[in-house]
Design a protein around this motif. Structure first.
Motif, PDB file in Angstrom:
ATOM      1  N   PRO A  28     -59.546 -11.317  36.161  1.00  0.00           N
ATOM      2  CA  PRO A  28     -60.685 -11.348  35.240  1.00  0.00           C
ATOM      3  C   PRO A  28     -60.857 -10.021  34.493  1.00  0.00           C
ATOM      4  CG  PRO A  28     -61.449 -11.189  37.515  1.00  0.00           C
ATOM      5  CD  PRO A  28     -59.974 -11.394  37.575  1.00  0.00           C
ATOM      6  N   ASP A  29     -61.531 -10.104  33.363  1.00  0.00           N
ATOM      7  CA  ASP A  29     -61.839  -8.924  32.552  1.00  0.00           C
ATOM      8  C   ASP A  29     -62.578  -7.901  33.428  1.00  0.00           C
ATOM      9  OD1 ASP A  29     -62.929  -7.095  30.804  1.00  0.00           O
ATOM     10  OD2 ASP A  29     -63.434  -8.591  29.275  1.00  0.00           O
ATOM     11  N   PRO A  30     -62.009  -6.681  33.563  1.00  0.00           N
ATOM     12  CA  PRO A  30     -62.637  -5.689  34.455  1.00  0.00           C
ATOM     13  C   PRO A  30     -64.045  -5.282  34.008  1.00  0.00           C
ATOM     14  CG  PRO A  30     -60.649  -4.792  33.391  1.00  0.00           C
ATOM     15  CD  PRO A  30     -60.769  -6.209  32.942  1.00  0.00           C
ATOM     16  N   SER A  31     -64.380  -5.515  32.741  1.00  0.00           N
ATOM     17  CA  SER A  31     -65.728  -5.141  32.322  1.00  0.00           C
ATOM     18  C   SER A  31     -66.701  -6.323  32.462  1.00  0.00           C
ATOM     19  CB  SER A  31     -65.704  -4.624  30.882  1.00  0.00           C
ATOM     20  OG  SER A  31     -65.208  -5.618  30.034  1.00  0.00           O
ATOM     21  N   GLY A  32     -66.257  -7.394  33.110  1.00  0.00           N
ATOM     22  CA  GLY A  32     -67.127  -8.583  33.262  1.00  0.00           C
ATOM     23  C   GLY A  32     -66.538  -9.734  32.468  1.00  0.00           C
ATOM     24  N   GLN A  33     -66.130 -10.795  33.169  1.00  0.00           N
ATOM     25  CA  GLN A  33     -65.456 -11.912  32.501  1.00  0.00           C
ATOM     26  C   GLN A  33     -66.464 -12.819  31.798  1.00  0.00           C
ATOM     27  OE1 GLN A  33     -62.010 -12.617  32.273  1.00  0.00           O
ATOM     28  NE2 GLN A  33     -62.816 -14.105  30.790  1.00  0.00           N
ATOM     29  N   GLU A  34     -66.182 -13.124  30.522  1.00  0.00           N
ATOM     30  CA  GLU A  34     -67.001 -14.108  29.804  1.00  0.00           C
ATOM     31  C   GLU A  34     -66.294 -15.460  29.809  1.00  0.00           C
ATOM     32  OE1 GLU A  34     -69.871 -11.799  26.723  1.00  0.00           O
ATOM     33  OE2 GLU A  34     -68.095 -12.773  25.876  1.00  0.00           O
ATOM     34  N   VAL A  55     -75.490 -28.342  34.766  1.00  0.00           N
ATOM     35  CA  VAL A  55     -76.716 -28.388  35.569  1.00  0.00           C
ATOM     36  C   VAL A  55     -76.868 -27.109  36.382  1.00  0.00           C
ATOM     37  CG1 VAL A  55     -77.894 -29.651  37.407  1.00  0.00           C
ATOM     38  CG2 VAL A  55     -76.578 -30.901  35.684  1.00  0.00           C
ATOM     39  N   SER A  56     -75.767 -26.614  36.929  1.00  0.00           N
ATOM     40  CA  SER A  56     -75.840 -25.375  37.697  1.00  0.00           C
ATOM     41  C   SER A  56     -74.494 -24.674  37.606  1.00  0.00           C
ATOM     42  CB  SER A  56     -76.175 -25.665  39.158  1.00  0.00           C
ATOM     43  OG  SER A  56     -75.101 -26.363  39.747  1.00  0.00           O
ATOM     44  N   ILE A  57     -74.513 -23.378  37.852  1.00  0.00           N
ATOM     45  CA  ILE A  57     -73.265 -22.598  37.771  1.00  0.00           C
ATOM     46  C   ILE A  57     -73.342 -21.449  38.770  1.00  0.00           C
ATOM     47  CG2 ILE A  57     -74.124 -21.090  35.907  1.00  0.00           C
ATOM     48  CD1 ILE A  57     -71.230 -21.340  34.684  1.00  0.00           C
ATOM     49  N   ARG A  58     -72.213 -21.155  39.410  1.00  0.00           N
ATOM     50  CA  ARG A  58     -72.172 -19.992  40.297  1.00  0.00           C
ATOM     51  C   ARG A  58     -70.767 -19.408  40.256  1.00  0.00           C
ATOM     52  NH1 ARG A  58     -69.799 -22.236  44.895  1.00  0.00           N
ATOM     53  NH2 ARG A  58     -70.057 -24.483  44.902  1.00  0.00           N
ATOM     54  N   ALA A  59     -70.689 -18.135  40.661  1.00  0.00           N
ATOM     55  CA  ALA A  59     -69.390 -17.463  40.632  1.00  0.00           C
ATOM     56  C   ALA A  59     -69.151 -16.802  41.971  1.00  0.00           C
ATOM     57  CB  ALA A  59     -69.370 -16.429  39.510  1.00  0.00           C
ATOM     58  N   GLU A  60     -67.865 -16.673  42.317  1.00  0.00           N
ATOM     59  CA  GLU A  60     -67.527 -15.979  43.556  1.00  0.00           C
ATOM     60  C   GLU A  60     -66.161 -15.321  43.418  1.00  0.00           C
ATOM     61  OE1 GLU A  60     -66.616 -18.531  46.897  1.00  0.00           O
ATOM     62  OE2 GLU A  60     -66.274 -20.199  45.536  1.00  0.00           O
ATOM     63  N   SER A  61     -65.931 -14.351  44.289  1.00  0.00           N
ATOM     64  CA  SER A  61     -64.627 -13.703  44.345  1.00  0.00           C
ATOM     65  C   SER A  61     -64.312 -13.426  45.800  1.00  0.00           C
ATOM     66  CB  SER A  61     -64.670 -12.392  43.541  1.00  0.00           C
ATOM     67  OG  SER A  61     -63.398 -11.777  43.613  1.00  0.00           O
ATOM     68  N   ARG A  62     -63.188 -13.907  46.242  1.00  0.00           N
ATOM     69  CA  ARG A  62     -62.765 -13.739  47.646  1.00  0.00           C
ATOM     70  C   ARG A  62     -63.890 -14.093  48.621  1.00  0.00           C
ATOM     71  NH1 ARG A  62     -59.287  -8.707  45.980  1.00  0.00           N
ATOM     72  NH2 ARG A  62     -57.306  -9.783  45.791  1.00  0.00           N
ATOM     73  N   GLY A  63     -64.546 -15.190  48.368  1.00  0.00           N
ATOM     74  CA  GLY A  63     -65.575 -15.676  49.288  1.00  0.00           C
ATOM     75  C   GLY A  63     -66.942 -15.025  49.121  1.00  0.00           C
ATOM     76  N   PRO A  80     -68.530  -7.600  36.808  1.00  0.00           N
ATOM     77  CA  PRO A  80     -67.149  -7.184  37.098  1.00  0.00           C
ATOM     78  C   PRO A  80     -66.831  -7.404  38.573  1.00  0.00           C
ATOM     79  CG  PRO A  80     -68.282  -5.512  35.806  1.00  0.00           C
ATOM     80  CD  PRO A  80     -69.313  -6.539  36.170  1.00  0.00           C
ATOM     81  N   CYS A  81     -65.601  -7.832  38.851  1.00  0.00           N
ATOM     82  CA  CYS A  81     -65.190  -7.975  40.250  1.00  0.00           C
ATOM     83  C   CYS A  81     -63.708  -7.664  40.346  1.00  0.00           C
ATOM     84  CB  CYS A  81     -65.490  -9.371  40.774  1.00  0.00           C
ATOM     85  SG  CYS A  81     -64.583 -10.682  39.946  1.00  0.00           S
ATOM     86  N   VAL A  82     -63.264  -7.308  41.537  1.00  0.00           N
ATOM     87  CA  VAL A  82     -61.849  -7.042  41.753  1.00  0.00           C
ATOM     88  C   VAL A  82     -61.256  -8.305  42.377  1.00  0.00           C
ATOM     89  CG1 VAL A  82     -60.197  -5.423  42.758  1.00  0.00           C
ATOM     90  CG2 VAL A  82     -62.557  -4.696  42.309  1.00  0.00           C
ATOM     91  N   GLY A  83     -60.146  -8.738  41.823  1.00  0.00           N
ATOM     92  CA  GLY A  83     -59.530  -9.934  42.396  1.00  0.00           C
ATOM     93  C   GLY A  83     -59.999 -11.181  41.687  1.00  0.00           C
ATOM     94  N   PRO A  84     -59.479 -12.322  42.127  1.00  0.00           N
ATOM     95  CA  PRO A  84     -59.720 -13.561  41.385  1.00  0.00           C
ATOM     96  C   PRO A  84     -61.201 -13.937  41.319  1.00  0.00           C
ATOM     97  CG  PRO A  84     -58.615 -13.993  43.489  1.00  0.00           C
ATOM     98  CD  PRO A  84     -58.653 -12.516  43.327  1.00  0.00           C
ATOM     99  N   LEU A  85     -61.570 -14.481  40.177  1.00  0.00           N
ATOM    100  CA  LEU A  85     -62.955 -14.927  39.963  1.00  0.00           C
ATOM    101  C   LEU A  85     -62.952 -16.454  39.864  1.00  0.00           C
ATOM    102  CD1 LEU A  85     -65.978 -14.265  39.066  1.00  0.00           C
ATOM    103  CD2 LEU A  85     -65.101 -14.514  36.728  1.00  0.00           C
ATOM    104  N   THR A  86     -63.791 -17.101  40.648  1.00  0.00           N
ATOM    105  CA  THR A  86     -63.924 -18.561  40.551  1.00  0.00           C
ATOM    106  C   THR A  86     -65.343 -18.900  40.100  1.00  0.00           C
ATOM    107  OG1 THR A  86     -62.278 -18.967  42.254  1.00  0.00           O
ATOM    108  CG2 THR A  86     -63.817 -20.760  41.796  1.00  0.00           C
TER     109      THR A  86
END
Ligand SMILES: [Zn+2]
Length: 603
Positions: A28-34, A55-63, A80-86
Motif C-alpha cells: 500500500p501507499d506508504p503515505s496512506g492508501q486511497e 453499508v460498512s467498511i473496515r481495514a486491517e493489516s496483518r490481523g 499508513p501501514c507496513v505490509g499488506p492492507l486488506t
C-alpha cells in the motif's frame, strides 16, 4: 513487477441482498492508501455513485485494525501501514439491472464497478479474484457465469479468476445461481449463453440463431474475432428490457416471453426484439469496447467523460443491429423495413428534434438522456434513434455518390483497423475525417447538418434512390408505432390531443404534453388527471376510446385535476399529423442498389 491486487467476493447474506467484498494491496501507499469506487459504469452514461451502497467498511493489516476514513463521496483513505492492507466492505445489492449488483437466495448478478474498490496507484496491477459459494445446502447447485479468465476455478464454478488490470476486472459481469447454459462456436471462438430466472426457452434454437448472428458480425469486421471467448448473460423476468456491452460478454435483461419457445419456428415480434438487443450488444464488442472515443481512453471513473460521439457509438450500432438480422437471414426484408419505419416514426414524433442537435444529445447524455422527465420529448433527441437514422443517411449517401463502390461498412472496417486493432482513441472529429478519407467524398456539410443542426434528414430521397418508398400516414391509435400500412381505411385517422397518457390507478394521467399539440395550446399539462371528456369519465380504453368517434375541428370539454384543483378546458381537436412511417419496396428501378445495401438478393 508489482504484486497483484487480491479480491474476494462472498455472497454472505443472500436474503439481505448483501455481498462481503475484500480488497488486499500487498504494497500500500506508504503515505496512506486511497481506494475508490467508480461513479459510473462504462456503457451507461450517468453518475450512479456506486459508493452509496457500501453499508460498512473496515481495514486491517496483518490481523490488526487500520483506521480508514472517507475522503470524498466515493473515496476512502486508510492510515499508513507496513505490509499488506486488506479493506473489507459490506455492499447492499438489490439492483437487478444490467448496470448494478443484485443478490437474493435465487440468484446473484454483479458488475465489478459496484463491488470492487480501486486502490489508487494500482490501477495497472493484475487482479486476482476469488468468488465464494454462499453457505448452505440450497446453494449446492449454483454455478458461476463470467467471461473472466479462470485461475483455478472449474468451468462455470466458484473459485479463483484473474484479470490483467482493474479496467478488465470491472468489465466482466458475473452471474451466479441455478443457471441454464447453452454453448456454440462462432468462427472458432467458444460462445456461451447463461440464463437466470424462470423460463421455458428453446436453448438449442437460441444457440443456433445467435451463432449465425455472431458469425455475421465477426466476418463483417474481419476474422479473427478480437475476443477468445464470449458470453451472453441473460436474465429472464416477467417484464424487462436492457443490455450492457463488455469486451467479452454482455448482460441482457429480457422478458421471458421474448425468448423462443420449444416447437416454435418463426421469428415473432418479441423474439425479434431479443435478437435485435443481442445483435446490438455484440456489435459493441468492436464499436465502443475496442473502437473507443479518445474521451474514454482511459475511462475516468471519478467523473463524467464527455463526448459528442455517442451518435457514432450508439447510433451506428443501432443502425447495424437490425440490419445484421436481415443480412444474416434471421428476419426478412419486410420485417426489416417495418423496424426501420418504426424508427423513423419515433424520431418524427419527438418535437425535441428541432431543439437539440445530435452532438448536443451525446454530450449531455449524462444529464438528459439518462435522466428523462415529462418534458424530454419536447426538449431532446435520442442519439440512438436519430443516430441510427444519420448512420442510414450516411450509408446511403456514400453508396449513392460512389455508385455502390463504397459504403458505411468500409468506414467501420477502417475504424476497426485504425482504432480498434491499435487501441488509439477516436478524436471528436475522427469518424467524420475517416469517412471522408475512405470514401473520397466531401461530407462535411452533410455532417454539419446532421450532427450540429436540427434540419430534417433527407430520408425520403435517399431511400427512394435505393428502391424504398417512404409514406407518412396519421397514427390510428396511441399504440400505433408505425412501420405498417394503416389497418383501417377511415380517412384522416383519429383526432389527436398531442399527449402521451397512461392509466394510473384507474385514472387517465397525462404523462407528456407535446409541443405543437392541441392539448398544449388549450393549457393542459403533464401530470393532469383527466376525469371527464364531455362530462363522461374515460373508461378502460382511456382517451383513445373516449375520442374514437370524434373528428378534427370538434371541440370537447375536458375536466382534469391538477394536484387537488379541478380545472376545465375546451379543446379543439386537430387531425392526427402524418407522423407514422411506412416503408415498402419500389418495384423495378431501385433493385440493384437495394440488394447491395440490404445484402441479400430479392426473395
Ligand atoms: Zn448500445
Amino acid at each position: 513487477m508489482t504484486e497483484p491486487v487480491r479480491y474476494t467476493v462472498i455472497p454472505e447474506q443472500p436474503e439481505a441482498h448483501c455481498y462481503r467484498v475484500s480488497c488486499t494491496v500487498a504494497d500500500p501507499d506508504p503515505s496512506g492508501q486511497e481506494l475508490a469506487l467508480p461513479a459510473w459504469i462504462p456503457g451507461s452514461y450517468m453518475i450512479r455513485e456506486f459508493a452509496r451502497h457500501v453499508v460498512s467498511i473496515r481495514a486491517e493489516s496483518r490481523g490488526r485494525p487500520v483506521a480508514i476514513e472517507k475522503a470524498d463521496k466515493h473515496t476512502w483513505r486508510a492510515q499508513p501501514c507496513v505490509g499488506p492492507l486488506t479493506v473489507t466492505c459490506e455492499v447492499y445489492a438489490r439492483d437487478l439491472s444490467v448496470r448494478g449488483a443484485y443478490l437474493d437466495p435465487r440468484q446473484g448478478l454483479f458488475n465489478g464497478a459496484c463491488l470492487f474498490l480501486r486502490p489508487k496507484g494500482h490501477e495497472a496491477s493484475a487482479c486476482e479474484l476469488e468468488i465464494r459459494r454462499p453457505k448452505g445446502a440450497r446453494y449446492r447447485d449454483w454455478a458461476v457465469a463470467t467471461a473472466m479468465d479462470r485461475a483455478g476455478a472449474k468451468h462455470r464454478g466458484f473459485g479463483a479468476y484473474r484479470a490483467a488490470d482493474y479496467d478488465e476486472l470491472i468489465d466482466h459481469p458475473v452471474a451466479m445461481g441455478e443457471l441454464t447454459f447453452a454453448a456454440f462456436r462462432a468462427c472458432g471462438v467458444p460462445h456461451e449463453i447463461a440464463i437466470s430466472g424462470r423460463h421455458r426457452a428453446d436453448t438449442a434454437r437460441l444457440a443456433r440463431d445467435l451463432k449465425r448472428l455472431c458469425e455475421h458480425h465477426i466476418r463483417f469486421f474481419g476474422e479473427p474475432a478480437p475476443m477468445k471467448r464470449y458470453l451472453f448473460l441473460v436474465t429472464a423476468l416477467g417484464e424487462g428490457y436492457g443490455g450492457l456491452e463488455h469486451r467479452a460478454s454482455t448482460a441482457l435483461l429480457c422478458s421471458r416471453d421474448d425468448l423462443p419457445l420449444r416447437g416454435e419456428a418463426a421469428v415473432g415480434e418479441r423474439y425479434r426484439t431479443f435478437l435485435g438487443l443481442a445483435s446490438h450488444e455484440y456489435f459493441h464488442t468492436w464499436n465502443v469496447k475496442r473502437i473507443k472515443p479518445a474521451a474514454f481512453s482511459p475511462y475516468d471513473l471519478d467523473r463524467e467523460a464527455y463526448t459528442g460521439l455517442l451518435w457514432a457509438f450508439e447510433g451506428i450500432t443501432s443502425y447495424y443491429d437490425d440490419l445484421a438480422l436481415l443480412r444474416c437471414g434471421l428476419i426478412g426484408r419486410r420485417d426489416y423495413l417495418e423496424l426501420l419505419g418504426r424508427g423513423v416514426t419515433s424520431y418524427l414524433r419527438a418535437p425535441g428534434r428541432s431543439k437539440q442537435t445530435l452532438a448536443e444529445a451525446s454530450f449531455d447524455a449524462w444529464i438528459k438522456y439518462y435522466r428523462p422527465d415529462e418534458n424530454s420529448p419536447n426538449a431532446t433527441v435520442s442519439y440512438y434513434g436519430k443516430g441510427s437514422l444519420v448512420a442510414l443517411c450516411l450509408d446511403l449517401t456514400i453508396r449513392e455518390k460512389t455508385r455502390g463502390r463504397k459504403s458505411l461498412d468500409d468506414v467501420m472496417r477502417a475504424l476497426w483497423k485504425r482504432h480498434g486493432l491499435t487501441g488509439v482513441g477516436v478524436e471528436e472529429d475522427g469518424v467524420e475525417r475517416l469517412a471522408e478519407e475512405i470514401t473520397g467524398l466531401k461530407l462535411q456539410s452533410a455532417f454539419d447538418q446532421w450532427l450540429r443542426a436540427t434540419r430534417e434528414l433527407p430520408l425520403k430521397r435517399l431511400l427512394a434512390a435505393h428502391g424504398v418508398e417512404m409514406i407518412l400516414r396519421p397514427a390510428e391509435s396511441s399504440s400505433d408505432r408505425g412501420g405498417k400500412p394503416a389497418a383501417s381505411k377511415r380517412p384522416g385517422g383519429l383526432a389527436k390531443l398531442g399527449v402521451v397518457a397512461r392509466i394510473d390507478a384507474d385514472q387517465t394521467v397525462l404523462a407528456q404534453v407535446l409541443d405543437g399539440g392541441t392539448a398544449r395550446e388549450a393549457g393542459l399539462a403533464a401530470g393532469d388527471a383527466i376525469v371527464a371528456v364531455d362530462g363522461l369519465r374515460p373508461g378502460r380504453g382511456g382517451l383513445d376510446a373516449a375520442l374514437a368517434k370524434r373528428r378534427a375541428g370538434e371541440t370537447v370539454r375536458l375536466h382534469a385535476f391538477r394536484r387537488d384543483e379541478l380545472l376545465e378546458f375546451d379543446v379543439q381537436l386537430k387531425a392526427a399529423p402524418a407522423d407514422s412511417c411506412v416503408l415498402s419496396e419500389l418495384s423495378g428501378a431501385g433493385a440493384r442498389p437495394l440488394e447491395r445495401w440490404l445484402g441479400i438478393s430479392r426473395g
